[in-house]
Write an enzyme that holds these catalytic residues in place. Structure first.
Site, short mmCIF file in Angstrom:
data_model
loop_
_atom_site.label_atom_id
_atom_site.label_comp_id
_atom_site.label_asym_id
_atom_site.label_seq_id
_atom_site.Cartn_x
_atom_site.Cartn_y
_atom_site.Cartn_z
N HIS A 81 7.03 -9.50 -9.71
CA HIS A 81 5.61 -9.14 -9.79
C HIS A 81 5.00 -9.58 -11.11
CE1 HIS A 81 5.96 -5.45 -6.83
NE2 HIS A 81 5.60 -6.55 -6.19
N GLU A 110 -4.37 1.19 -6.50
CA GLU A 110 -5.83 1.06 -6.50
C GLU A 110 -6.52 2.08 -5.61
OE1 GLU A 110 -6.91 -3.08 -5.66
OE2 GLU A 110 -5.19 -3.71 -6.86
N GLU A 155 -3.49 -11.86 -7.82
CA GLU A 155 -2.40 -12.78 -8.13
C GLU A 155 -2.82 -14.23 -7.87
OE1 GLU A 155 0.06 -9.85 -5.92
OE2 GLU A 155 1.69 -10.72 -7.07
N ARG A 182 -0.57 6.20 3.38
CA ARG A 182 -1.63 6.94 4.10
C ARG A 182 -1.02 7.82 5.19
NH1 ARG A 182 -4.99 1.44 4.48
NH2 ARG A 182 -2.82 0.78 4.59
N ASN A 189 0.76 -19.49 -1.09
CA ASN A 189 1.83 -18.51 -1.13
C ASN A 189 2.58 -18.61 0.19
OD1 ASN A 189 3.49 -16.30 -1.22
ND2 ASN A 189 1.90 -14.83 -1.81
N ARG A 218 12.01 -0.12 0.51
CA ARG A 218 13.17 -0.31 -0.39
C ARG A 218 13.48 0.97 -1.14
NH1 ARG A 218 10.63 -5.39 -3.31
NH2 ARG A 218 9.47 -5.93 -1.44
N ARG A 259 2.98 -20.17 -5.51
CA ARG A 259 3.77 -19.01 -5.93
C ARG A 259 5.24 -19.30 -5.62
NH1 ARG A 259 5.07 -13.55 -2.84
NH2 ARG A 259 5.99 -12.45 -4.57
P1 ADP Z 1 1.95 -5.75 -0.70
O1 ADP Z 1 3.03 -5.30 -1.61
O2 ADP Z 1 2.42 -6.01 0.70
O3 ADP Z 1 1.03 -6.80 -1.27
P2 ADP Z 1 -0.31 -3.95 -1.03
O4 ADP Z 1 -0.45 -4.04 -2.48
O5 ADP Z 1 -1.39 -4.49 -0.17
O6 ADP Z 1 1.09 -4.44 -0.50
O7 ADP Z 1 -0.13 -2.39 -0.67
C1 ADP Z 1 0.03 -1.96 0.65
C2 ADP Z 1 0.26 -0.46 0.65
O8 ADP Z 1 -0.81 0.18 -0.03
C3 ADP Z 1 0.27 0.17 2.02
O9 ADP Z 1 1.54 0.11 2.63
C4 ADP Z 1 -0.12 1.61 1.71
O10 ADP Z 1 1.05 2.36 1.41
C5 ADP Z 1 -0.93 1.50 0.46
N1 ADP Z 1 -2.36 1.79 0.66
C6 ADP Z 1 -3.32 0.92 1.02
N2 ADP Z 1 -4.52 1.57 1.12
C7 ADP Z 1 -4.29 2.85 0.78
C8 ADP Z 1 -5.10 4.03 0.68
N3 ADP Z 1 -6.40 4.01 0.95
N4 ADP Z 1 -4.49 5.18 0.31
C9 ADP Z 1 -3.18 5.21 0.05
N5 ADP Z 1 -2.36 4.15 0.13
C10 ADP Z 1 -2.90 2.99 0.49
#
Ligand code: ADP
Length: 411
Positions: free
Chosen positions: A193, A346, A397, A297, A8, A254, A104
């Site tokens: 996505h 998640e 992914e 968070r 990627n 965004r 990717r």
């Molecule tokens: P990307 O789109 O960069 O792949 P991810 O799927 O890893 O991003 O998501 C990152 C985001 O997930 C972080 O910016 C945060 O907002 C959120 N996140 C990660 N862990 C938690 C958590 N424990 N509780 C709430 N939000 C979380």
């Protein structure tokens, strides 16, 4: 062993993962960041070794996450660094060479609707599609070119983020603007996505032991970027990202949906240029613009401190999720499964609960205990009596890219 190497490649980064497809197990993964930075130590290479299987002694190279700083001028050099790490720390690519590389690629336009064996002509096409994804496709292509130099004898496969959404019907992908102008500039909804939405939809069906072709599903991919897709019988029929990944849900930085006339107004009244507006909507909006952080968070912590901007950011985020859930329930005529995935999906039970709170009328009954329970892996968070099954499905992914790559190679 059947190793597949997944690449990627971003504008200044290279993520890689070596997966043994016999066991669908990650052997090693790494991230090279700040490619192109000036000076020794400008770039960083982090290697994550897979944990040893239970009961097995960990091989030496699998015992830690290591990080080191170095200078990496371009993607070709990044590949060299990756290969050196494999050679010095293992797992040895000489002993178990990858049978294929999966890449990717963000934008496949209306041209690529399935994973595609990379040839010089395919590279030209990916390059040509850079008009539609100027930040992504050139970086993806740089990775492909460097990888083909490093692994000239092995098949390389491109897996496109847009491909899964090529099943959208014309009424779903057409914007209501001048038809000829739209056609000549290829303006339409493409959706993104796709690799994740496909993976989650299929994983949900497999987990429930139900045929994919019989399920109506809504998948919320809520990460830094966020999108939602309606999947009918395994086919994407509606998705929230559009011509670019800017449309739809509120994201980390965004804006998602906004009246385009607000941009005309800012251009005229605030004298903002096209580039200013691009930067505003893509990089300084969403949760960041509303509350000063793109991380949910921080928004949560802000709400607990009584920060009103954080409260509003969360409420706007959730309001949009509900609007899309309602719209997609209407498009599908109800749903069998709703799944949440990616960083927020998640890990943030309060977001999932808030998004579904008003959907009791549509047969969605969340189980608060299941929703709040910590845990990894795919799991049900609705009640046993809920007509709609709600799931948390960790996305993968890289594994999906490796599966599709293997599919092409074996076809
Ligand atoms: P990307 O789109 O960069 O792949 P991810 O799927 O890893 O991003 O998501 C990152 C985001 O997930 C972080 O910016 C945060 O907002 C959120 N996140 C990660 N862990 C938690 C958590 N424990 N509780 C709430 N939000 C979380």
């Amino acid at each position: 062993m059947t190793p597949v190497l997944v690449i990627n490649s971003g504008s200044s980064s290279l993520k890689y993962q070596l997966i043994d497809m016999d066991a669908e197990a990650t052997l090693a993964s790494g991230l090279i960041e700040r490619i192109g930075g000036q000076g020794q130590g400008a770039a960083r290479h982090t290697v994550h070794a897979a944990p040893a299987a239970e009961g097995e002694a960990a091989p030496a190279f699998l015992d830690a996450t290591r990080s080191r700083e170095l200078e990496i001028p371009d993607h070709t050099a990044a590949f060299r660094v990756m290969l050196e790490a494999f050679a010095s720390d293992g797992p040895s690519l000489a002993d178990n060479p990858p049978i294929a590389l999966g890449h990717r690629v963000v934008h496949g336009g209306a041209r690529f609707f399935e994973p595609t064996l990379i040839t010089p002509l395919v590279e030209i096409n990916i390059d040509e599609l850079s008009v539609l994804a100027p930040l992504h496709n050139p970086a993806n292509l740089a990775g492909i070119v460097a990888a083909r130099e490093a692994f000239p004898e092995v098949p390389h496969v491109a897996v496109f983020d847009t491909a899964f959404h090529q099943t959208l019907a014309p009424e779903a992908y057409t914007y209501a603007i001048d038809h000829t102008l739209a056609a000549s500039h290829r303006i339409r909804r493409y959706g993104f996505h796709g690799t994740s939405h496909k993976f989650v939809g299929e994983a949900a069906a497999a987990f429930l032991g139900r045929p994919l072709t019989e399920l109506k599903q809504i998948v919320f991919h809520l990460g830094n970027g966020a999108s939602v897709t309606a999947i009918d019988g395994g086919r994407s029929v509606e998705t929230s990202m559009g011509f670019t990944p800017l449309e739809g849900l509120v994201m980390g930085t965004r804006s998602g949906d906004i009246d385009p006339a607000a941009l005309f107004h800012l251009a005229r009244r605030a004298r903002m240029s096209i580039d200013d507006l691009d930067d505003l909507l893509n990089k300084r909006s969403g949760l960041l613009g509303l509350a000063g952080s793109n991380d949910l968070r921080d928004i949560r912590a802000g709400i607990e401190r009584g920060d009103e901007r954080a409260r509003l950011a969360f409420d706007v985020y959730v309001h949009r999720l509900r609007a899309y859930a309602g719209a997609y329930l209407a498009q599908l005529g109800g749903a069998d499964v709703i799944s949440f995935t990616a960083g927020v999906g998640e890990n943030a039970p309060h977001v999932r609960a808030a998004a579904l709170e008003t959907l009791g009328f549509a047969g969605v009954e969340l189980d608060p205990g299941r929703n709040a329970a910590p845990g990894g892996g795919i799991r049900v968070i609705s009640t046993d009596a809920s007509p709609v099954t709600v799931l948390v499905v960790p996305t993968d992914e890289e594994l999906e890219i490796a599966r599709q790559t293997l599919g092409v190679v074996r076809a």
